[in-house]
Design a protein around this motif. Structure first.
Motif, PDB file in Angstrom:
ATOM      1  N   ILE A  21       6.428  -2.174   2.551  1.00 37.31           N
ATOM      2  CA  ILE A  21       5.972  -0.789   2.684  1.00 37.31           C
ATOM      3  C   ILE A  21       5.314  -0.629   4.058  1.00 37.31           C
ATOM      4  O   ILE A  21       4.539  -1.471   4.483  1.00 37.31           O
ATOM      5  CB  ILE A  21       4.961  -0.428   1.564  1.00 37.31           C
TER       6      ILE A  21
ATOM      7  N   GLU B 298       9.207   5.743  -1.661  1.00 45.29           N
ATOM      8  CA  GLU B 298       8.213   4.748  -1.223  1.00 45.29           C
ATOM      9  C   GLU B 298       6.781   5.264  -1.375  1.00 45.29           C
ATOM     10  O   GLU B 298       5.904   4.517  -1.760  1.00 45.29           O
ATOM     11  CB  GLU B 298       8.456   4.352   0.235  1.00 45.29           C
TER      12      GLU B 298
ATOM     13  N   SER C 193       9.910  -0.398  -4.997  1.00 44.40           N
ATOM     14  CA  SER C 193       9.966  -0.295  -3.537  1.00 44.40           C
ATOM     15  C   SER C 193      11.421  -0.461  -3.122  1.00 44.40           C
ATOM     16  O   SER C 193      12.235  -0.984  -3.877  1.00 44.40           O
ATOM     17  CB  SER C 193       9.107  -1.383  -2.888  1.00 44.40           C
ATOM     18  N   GLN C 194      11.726  -0.051  -1.896  1.00 41.48           N
ATOM     19  CA  GLN C 194      13.099  -0.189  -1.405  1.00 41.48           C
ATOM     20  C   GLN C 194      13.504  -1.660  -1.371  1.00 41.48           C
ATOM     21  O   GLN C 194      14.637  -2.004  -1.680  1.00 41.48           O
ATOM     22  CB  GLN C 194      13.230   0.443  -0.014  1.00 41.48           C
TER      23      GLN C 194
END
Length: 158
Positions: A91, A60, A27-28
């Protein structure tokens, strides 16, 4: 700033994070945490994240979909628990919804009943009311929706 930690150039950090993201979907937020641990300045972090997205190392939606598949198939988590974990990882709701489309409804219900039957074999509670409660608690902790859990418990213990 930590003194005994090596410093990285933007290119070195980018290479390191390409490997980090290639190993498994990230994830970022995980990437940002990794960049923080490397003591990267905000401008460099932004440049690296943009580059990772452009090169499709960071995606994502792909992360959400693979996370959902893995947690459902391997850990047998329900939608609620999966959603909570994805939110913890930063998210957004629309992307979580897209990820949850990876779970087929028939497979979801079959997994719920499979978990319930497995748990029932281990329960030694003679009182059927308490037995239902213990079964429901177990399934709710796994992240299944209460309406499905209670239908399942009532169906199996009656």
């Amino acid at each position: 700033m930590k003194f005994n930690q090596p410093s990285f150039t933007v290119d070195e950090a980018l290479q390191k994070l390409m490997h980090f993201c290639a190993y498994r979907d990230r994830s970022q937020k995980e990437v940002e945490d990794k960049l923080d641990s490397m003591n990267m300045i905000p401008a460099a972090k932004e440049k690296i994240i943009i580059e990772l997205m452009q090169e499709n190392f960071l995606n994502e939606e792909r992360f959400s979909r693979s996370f959902v598949r893995g947690k459902f198939r391997i850990k047998k988590w329900g939608r609620i628990k999966i959603t909570q974990e994805l939110k913890k990882r930063g998210i957004s709701s629309p992307i979580i919804k897209l990820g949850l489309t990876e779970i087929k409804e028939s497979e979801y219900r079959a997994t719920l009943y499979e978990l319930a039957e497995k748990k029932l074999e281990k329960l030694t509670e003679p009182n059927s009311f308490k037995k239902k409660g213990k079964l429901a608690d177990h399934l709710l902790r796994k992240g299944y929706e209460s309406s499905l859990v209670f239908d399942c418990a009532n169906e199996l213990i009656d």
